[in-house]
Design a protein around this motif. Sequence first.
Motif, PDB file in Angstrom:
ATOM      1  N   ASP A 104       0.842  -1.204   0.000  1.00  0.00           N
ATOM      2  CA  ASP A 104       0.000   0.000   0.000  1.00  0.00           C
ATOM      3  C   ASP A 104       0.879   1.258   0.000  1.00  0.00           C
ATOM      4  O   ASP A 104       0.617   2.234   0.716  1.00  0.00           O
ATOM      5  CB  ASP A 104      -0.926   0.008   1.220  1.00  0.00           C
ATOM      6  N   CYS A 105       1.933   1.232  -0.791  1.00  0.00           N
ATOM      7  CA  CYS A 105       2.851   2.362  -0.926  1.00  0.00           C
ATOM      8  C   CYS A 105       3.763   2.054  -2.104  1.00  0.00           C
ATOM      9  O   CYS A 105       3.817   0.919  -2.581  1.00  0.00           O
ATOM     10  CB  CYS A 105       3.680   2.572   0.346  1.00  0.00           C
TER      11      CYS A 105
ATOM     12  N   ALA B  68      12.035   1.122  -9.246  1.00  0.00           N
ATOM     13  CA  ALA B  68      10.918   1.883  -8.683  1.00  0.00           C
ATOM     14  C   ALA B  68       9.641   1.071  -8.867  1.00  0.00           C
ATOM     15  O   ALA B  68       9.260   0.757 -10.001  1.00  0.00           O
ATOM     16  CB  ALA B  68      10.796   3.231  -9.376  1.00  0.00           C
ATOM     17  N   ILE B  69       8.975   0.748  -7.764  1.00  0.00           N
ATOM     18  CA  ILE B  69       7.792  -0.116  -7.775  1.00  0.00           C
ATOM     19  C   ILE B  69       6.599   0.707  -7.309  1.00  0.00           C
ATOM     20  O   ILE B  69       6.536   1.134  -6.154  1.00  0.00           O
ATOM     21  CB  ILE B  69       7.996  -1.332  -6.851  1.00  0.00           C
ATOM     22  N   GLY B  70       5.651   0.935  -8.198  1.00  0.00           N
ATOM     23  CA  GLY B  70       4.481   1.728  -7.852  1.00  0.00           C
ATOM     24  C   GLY B  70       3.538   0.979  -6.922  1.00  0.00           C
ATOM     25  O   GLY B  70       3.484  -0.255  -6.909  1.00  0.00           O
ATOM     26  N   MET B  71       2.772   1.751  -6.141  1.00  0.00           N
ATOM     27  CA  MET B  71       1.814   1.157  -5.205  1.00  0.00           C
ATOM     28  C   MET B  71       0.909   0.139  -5.897  1.00  0.00           C
ATOM     29  O   MET B  71       0.356   0.389  -6.973  1.00  0.00           O
ATOM     30  CB  MET B  71       0.953   2.255  -4.579  1.00  0.00           C
TER      31      MET B  71
ATOM     32  N   GLU C  10      10.225   1.875   1.464  1.00  0.00           N
ATOM     33  CA  GLU C  10       8.788   2.003   1.229  1.00  0.00           C
ATOM     34  C   GLU C  10       8.379   3.412   1.643  1.00  0.00           C
ATOM     35  O   GLU C  10       8.492   3.770   2.808  1.00  0.00           O
ATOM     36  CB  GLU C  10       8.031   0.954   2.047  1.00  0.00           C
ATOM     37  N   THR C  11       7.883   4.189   0.687  1.00  0.00           N
ATOM     38  CA  THR C  11       7.600   5.594   0.978  1.00  0.00           C
ATOM     39  C   THR C  11       6.159   5.774   1.475  1.00  0.00           C
ATOM     40  O   THR C  11       5.640   4.902   2.164  1.00  0.00           O
ATOM     41  CB  THR C  11       7.952   6.470  -0.236  1.00  0.00           C
ATOM     42  N   THR C  12       5.526   6.884   1.179  1.00  0.00           N
ATOM     43  CA  THR C  12       4.293   7.290   1.851  1.00  0.00           C
ATOM     44  C   THR C  12       3.178   6.242   1.728  1.00  0.00           C
ATOM     45  O   THR C  12       2.840   5.805   0.627  1.00  0.00           O
ATOM     46  CB  THR C  12       3.791   8.619   1.268  1.00  0.00           C
ATOM     47  N   MET C  13       2.595   5.862   2.876  1.00  0.00           N
ATOM     48  CA  MET C  13       1.490   4.903   2.891  1.00  0.00           C
ATOM     49  C   MET C  13       0.257   5.513   2.236  1.00  0.00           C
ATOM     50  O   MET C  13      -0.050   6.695   2.413  1.00  0.00           O
ATOM     51  CB  MET C  13       1.162   4.486   4.322  1.00  0.00           C
ATOM     52  N   GLU C  14      -0.480   4.659   1.488  1.00  0.00           N
ATOM     53  CA  GLU C  14      -1.670   5.111   0.775  1.00  0.00           C
ATOM     54  C   GLU C  14      -2.773   4.071   0.933  1.00  0.00           C
ATOM     55  O   GLU C  14      -2.561   2.986   1.473  1.00  0.00           O
ATOM     56  CB  GLU C  14      -1.364   5.312  -0.705  1.00  0.00           C
TER      57      GLU C  14
ATOM     58  N   ARG D  22      -1.884  -0.580   4.811  1.00  0.00           N
ATOM     59  CA  ARG D  22      -1.459  -1.821   5.456  1.00  0.00           C
ATOM     60  C   ARG D  22       0.035  -1.994   5.255  1.00  0.00           C
ATOM     61  O   ARG D  22       0.539  -1.877   4.141  1.00  0.00           O
ATOM     62  CB  ARG D  22      -2.215  -3.014   4.851  1.00  0.00           C
ATOM     63  N   ARG D  23       0.747  -2.295   6.306  1.00  0.00           N
ATOM     64  CA  ARG D  23       2.197  -2.434   6.215  1.00  0.00           C
ATOM     65  C   ARG D  23       2.596  -3.873   5.898  1.00  0.00           C
ATOM     66  O   ARG D  23       1.855  -4.813   6.150  1.00  0.00           O
ATOM     67  CB  ARG D  23       2.861  -1.948   7.502  1.00  0.00           C
ATOM     68  N   GLY D  24       3.806  -4.001   5.374  1.00  0.00           N
ATOM     69  CA  GLY D  24       4.352  -5.325   5.120  1.00  0.00           C
ATOM     70  C   GLY D  24       3.958  -5.870   3.757  1.00  0.00           C
ATOM     71  O   GLY D  24       3.357  -5.187   2.928  1.00  0.00           O
ATOM     72  N   HIS D  25       4.312  -7.141   3.531  1.00  0.00           N
ATOM     73  CA  HIS D  25       4.006  -7.811   2.276  1.00  0.00           C
ATOM     74  C   HIS D  25       2.514  -8.155   2.228  1.00  0.00           C
ATOM     75  O   HIS D  25       1.975  -8.742   3.168  1.00  0.00           O
ATOM     76  CB  HIS D  25       4.827  -9.094   2.142  1.00  0.00           C
ATOM     77  N   LEU D  26       1.865  -7.804   1.128  1.00  0.00           N
ATOM     78  CA  LEU D  26       0.442  -8.075   0.931  1.00  0.00           C
ATOM     79  C   LEU D  26       0.280  -9.059  -0.223  1.00  0.00           C
ATOM     80  O   LEU D  26       1.032  -9.023  -1.200  1.00  0.00           O
ATOM     81  CB  LEU D  26      -0.307  -6.786   0.629  1.00  0.00           C
TER      82      LEU D  26
END
Length: 211
Positions: free
Chosen positions: A132-133, A162-165, A184-188, A192-196
């Motif tokens: 989510d970032c 560079a990996i987009g959200m 991992e930059t700004t949460m969006e 949710r943090r971590g691997h999804l």
Amino acid sequence: MPVFKSGKGLAPPWCELEFFEVVRLKPGETRIFERVSDREKIIVGSGMCRIRVGPMVADAGERTNLNLPTPDGQFDVIEVLRPTTLVRMCGHWGDDIGGSGLFSVEKVAHPVEKGDPTHYEKETGIDQHYHDCDEYWIIYEGRGTAMSEGKFYDVQPGDCLAIGMGWHHDFPKVQESVKAVYFETTMEGQKRRGHLWNHTHGRAQPKVDRV
């Protein structure tokens, strides 16, 4: 193209990471880092040095993670105690970020599929996942093949992926064991943090313009 090199103006326009550099220093060397962005970060990939961070001095060994969250101050390496590799990142990310640190990628005999299922050959233990970032992988040792948005990229020292959200990504192959920084930059979104994974967290919704 999501893989870019160190240098001003080389990052894709959507990136919060605007500039990075991999710096290798020998004992006896020093380095003054002139500010280029409102926010800056240094992670020590290997070695040992002393870094002045604004008004304080830090003994910085492998995995040391230092931040300049405002436009004030700068990083200065005032002493190198052992050969040192630093990764410097500069940009305009927000206060609520996902995380950052070091990771390594090794070839393994029997990879275990713990992320989302893959249709390609794998020889590492990295799982296919999304965030989510936005995320950035900066390679400072080794060579391999990374995957993002369904495409494969050969990467080597000095490359940043560079990996987009929301885009699935993976590191399925290595030619030489890889050492890298993740940022991992700004949460969006749901933040949710971590691997999804699709099978656990719901289907990814990638930002289609971040490629």
